[in-house]
Scaffold this motif. Structure first.
Motif, short mmCIF file in Angstrom:
data_model
loop_
_atom_site.label_atom_id
_atom_site.label_comp_id
_atom_site.label_asym_id
_atom_site.label_seq_id
_atom_site.Cartn_x
_atom_site.Cartn_y
_atom_site.Cartn_z
N UNK A 20 26.12 -29.99 -20.52
CA UNK A 20 24.85 -30.54 -21.01
C UNK A 20 23.70 -29.63 -20.62
N UNK A 21 23.74 -29.07 -19.41
CA UNK A 21 22.66 -28.20 -18.96
C UNK A 21 22.47 -27.00 -19.88
N UNK A 22 23.58 -26.39 -20.30
CA UNK A 22 23.48 -25.21 -21.17
C UNK A 22 22.98 -25.61 -22.55
N UNK A 23 23.45 -26.74 -23.06
CA UNK A 23 22.94 -27.21 -24.36
C UNK A 23 21.42 -27.46 -24.28
N UNK A 24 20.99 -28.06 -23.18
CA UNK A 24 19.56 -28.32 -23.00
C UNK A 24 18.78 -27.00 -22.90
N UNK A 25 19.35 -26.01 -22.19
CA UNK A 25 18.68 -24.71 -22.05
C UNK A 25 18.52 -24.03 -23.40
N UNK A 26 19.55 -24.10 -24.23
CA UNK A 26 19.47 -23.51 -25.57
C UNK A 26 18.40 -24.20 -26.40
N UNK A 27 18.35 -25.53 -26.28
CA UNK A 27 17.35 -26.29 -27.04
C UNK A 27 15.93 -25.97 -26.56
N UNK A 28 15.77 -25.85 -25.24
CA UNK A 28 14.45 -25.57 -24.67
C UNK A 28 13.94 -24.19 -25.06
N UNK A 29 14.85 -23.23 -25.22
CA UNK A 29 14.44 -21.86 -25.56
C UNK A 29 14.39 -21.61 -27.07
N UNK A 30 14.89 -22.55 -27.85
CA UNK A 30 15.03 -22.33 -29.30
C UNK A 30 13.68 -22.07 -29.98
N UNK A 31 12.64 -22.82 -29.57
CA UNK A 31 11.32 -22.65 -30.21
C UNK A 31 10.76 -21.26 -29.92
N UNK A 32 10.87 -20.83 -28.65
CA UNK A 32 10.36 -19.50 -28.28
C UNK A 32 11.15 -18.40 -28.98
N UNK A 33 12.46 -18.59 -29.12
CA UNK A 33 13.29 -17.59 -29.81
C UNK A 33 12.93 -17.51 -31.29
N UNK A 34 12.62 -18.66 -31.88
CA UNK A 34 12.23 -18.67 -33.29
C UNK A 34 10.92 -17.92 -33.48
N UNK A 35 9.95 -18.17 -32.60
CA UNK A 35 8.67 -17.46 -32.69
C UNK A 35 8.87 -15.96 -32.50
N UNK A 36 9.73 -15.58 -31.53
CA UNK A 36 10.01 -14.17 -31.27
C UNK A 36 10.63 -13.51 -32.50
N UNK A 37 11.56 -14.19 -33.14
CA UNK A 37 12.22 -13.65 -34.33
C UNK A 37 11.23 -13.45 -35.48
N UNK A 38 10.40 -14.46 -35.71
CA UNK A 38 9.43 -14.39 -36.82
C UNK A 38 8.37 -13.32 -36.55
N UNK A 39 7.94 -13.22 -35.28
CA UNK A 39 6.90 -12.25 -34.92
C UNK A 39 7.39 -10.81 -35.10
N UNK A 40 8.68 -10.59 -34.83
CA UNK A 40 9.24 -9.23 -34.90
C UNK A 40 10.04 -8.97 -36.18
N UNK A 41 10.11 -9.96 -37.06
CA UNK A 41 10.80 -9.77 -38.33
C UNK A 41 12.29 -9.55 -38.18
N UNK A 42 12.91 -10.21 -37.21
CA UNK A 42 14.34 -10.07 -36.97
C UNK A 42 14.99 -11.45 -36.89
N UNK A 43 16.31 -11.48 -36.83
CA UNK A 43 17.02 -12.75 -36.72
C UNK A 43 17.82 -12.76 -35.42
N UNK A 44 17.50 -13.71 -34.55
CA UNK A 44 18.26 -13.94 -33.33
C UNK A 44 18.99 -15.27 -33.48
N UNK A 45 20.29 -15.24 -33.35
CA UNK A 45 21.09 -16.45 -33.54
C UNK A 45 21.92 -16.73 -32.28
N UNK A 46 21.98 -18.00 -31.90
CA UNK A 46 22.83 -18.41 -30.77
C UNK A 46 23.97 -19.27 -31.32
N UNK A 47 25.18 -18.85 -31.00
CA UNK A 47 26.39 -19.59 -31.42
C UNK A 47 27.03 -20.19 -30.18
N UNK A 48 27.19 -21.50 -30.18
CA UNK A 48 27.73 -22.19 -29.01
C UNK A 48 29.15 -22.69 -29.26
N UNK A 49 29.97 -22.63 -28.22
CA UNK A 49 31.26 -23.29 -28.21
C UNK A 49 31.44 -23.85 -26.80
#
Length: 501
Positions: free
Chosen positions: A217-246
């Protein structure tokens, strides 16, 4: 020798088992070679590892072991013959991804000279990992001793800066000056966070107070908490950062939840920094042999050999002025304190793997914070700190909160005042020349066991690890503190013994 051993040897003798068949019982690679390096006998391990199941007999040992077309330049055979001692050679075999230790045992006839040699090769990867962890731990310990005093002094200085800024913010009416004060406050807080990291990565003891943490659960929460910042980073730099969880659900380990959250977040952002053109971060959590394993694989630029060697070293950074080099050192300390291991594998242009493993715990009880309300009040407080400039700012801050404050740089004078007057609380520094904070607390409790004592120090203090100190001190605060923290601590300490006036 027991009866079973005697039977086994008897069976070998009676059945006339050949030397090669005996060697097949050994897991190490064994090769019997002629003087010209031709393999005359090989055991099953050698055939399996280097011959993919086919015999390597008749081939040259340097072809089989090193994949070379001529004898190895670092072959220790002649040196072993000259010095009459075994000389081990450690070699990383890229074909199997293991570190192998090789030894050559010459077979010499007194009259005819060298008849051949036995080459023994064994996997020492695990031993090497243990040694590397030991070296890293010793390195952190040494740096910790050096940096501890520096961190303490910086905390005292930052306490003064932050305290004075808070007091000035209440006095100043000019919006521009208030904004400048807030910039100073922000910079000082950043400095305090860096000093805290310095203290954290050197605090590698495994006997901290650990609780059950649902790491899935902690890792899922960490991914969710960082998702907004990662989205902004991707849009700002014109790239795609994707996280795949298992992530296998509900796997528990013992650790500090906040520390582990910081470690995971740190690794996620490091992976993002390693993918300037975009990429994928694969995160897996699974169970192997009672070990909870965390795997972080990115498709980034990878690491150089130097970076791999030094990634957990304090102050080592590949980010130039953007990094302080404390992130992965902090991760190392956090994982170590949670009784886990962390390692890295990487190759330039082929991404990186950060691998962690922790002992699984079946205890799924998670501690909850005490929600019992704390009564607030104003109190008569005695403060002891042998640094006048630090004492002054603490006095001013607590007076501003409405408390009646009496400060002393001398512990003996403070104790004299305590004997002559009634106080609701004593706050004392830890490292002082005349008398330590521990000694002050001991004398305070002898005067009255009902007077709460708060330890205020620039050092990291863990009351859980010092039972004697825990019996004398009710709470501890690390400098620099936030006003809200010291106010809450004062209220808790006084409420522990009596109701406010």
């Amino acid at each position: 020798m027991n009866h079973t051993d005697s039977q086994s040897i008897s069976t070998i003798n009676n059945n006339k088992i050949s030397p090669r068949e005996i060697l097949n019982y050994l897991t190490d690679i064994i090769l019997l070679c002629d003087p010209d390096y031709t393999i005359s006998i090989s055991n099953r391990s050698a055939d399996f590892i280097y011959g993919t199941g086919e015999t390597v007999t008749g081939l040259k040992c340097y072809e089989v072991i090193r994949g070379k077309s001529s004898p190895c330049e670092d072959c220790p055979l002649q040196e072993t013959i000259t010095d009459k001692r075994l000389i081990p050679i450690e070699n990383y075999d890229e074909r199997i991804g293991k570190y192998m230790e090789e030894k050559t045992h010459p077979i010499i006839d007194p009259s005819e000279g060298l008849q051949g040699f036995v080459l023994v090769s064994k996997n020492v990867t695990h031993d090497r990992e243990i040694k590397d962890r030991s070296v890293q731990t010793k390195k952190l310990s040494a740096i910790g001793r050096i940096s501890a005093g520096v961190a303490h002094d910086f905390n005292n200085l930052l306490q003064v800066v932050l305290g004075r800024v808070k007091l000035l913010e209440k006095l100043v009416k000019d919006d521009h000056i208030i904004e400048q004060l807030r910039i100073i406050e922000s910079a000082a807080n950043s400095g305090a966070a860096t000093v805290k990291k310095m203290q954290e990565f050197t605090r590698i003891s495994k006997d901290d107070h650990l609780v059950s943490v649902n790491i899935s659960k902690l890792i899922k929460d960490a991914v969710e908490l960082t998702s907004h910042e990662l989205k902004e980073f991707s849009e700002r730099n014109g790239i795609l950062i994707q996280i795949v969880e298992k992530i296998d659900p509900d796997l528990y380990i013992k650790g500090n939840k906040n520390d582990l959250q910081n470690a995971v977040t740190n690794i996620i952002f490091n992976a993002v920094d390693a993918m300037p053109d975009g990429g994928v971060l694969f995160i897996k959590v699974f169970l192997v042999d009672d070990k909870v394993t965390l795997s972080f694989v990115d498709t980034g630029i990878g690491m150089t050999e130097e970076t791999k060697e030094r990634i957990f070293d304090p102050f080592y950074s590949t980010k130039g002025v953007k990094g302080n080099g404390l992130g992965m050192s902090e991760v190392y300390g956090i994982v170590n304190r949670a009784q886990g291991n962390v390692s890295v594998k990487s190759e330039q242009g082929k991404g990186s793997l950060i691998l962690m493993d922790f002992p699984q715990t079946l205890d799924t009880f998670q501690e909850k914070e005490n929600a019992e309300p704390i009564q607030e009040g104003v109190y008569k407080i005695l403060i002891v700190d042998d640094e006048q400039y630090v004492l002054d700012v603490i006095e001013d801050l607590l007076t501003d909160l409405g408390h009646e404050v009496h400060g002393f740089t001398s512990a003996s004078k403070a104790l004299m005042a305590l004997n002559n007057s009634k106080f609701d609380l004593v706050i004392t520094d830890l490292g002082m020349q005349e008398m330590t904070g521990k000694e002050v607390a001991e004398k305070v409790k002898k005067i009255s066991s009902q007077i709460p004592v708060v330890l205020l120090s620039g050092w990291h203090v863990d009351l859980q690890k010092d039972p004697e100190l825990r019996n004398l001190v009710d709470f501890s605060i690390t400098k620099p503190f936030q006003i809200e923290v010291i106010q809450q601590t004062i209220n808790k300490a006084v409420n522990k013994y009596k109701s406010p006036k």
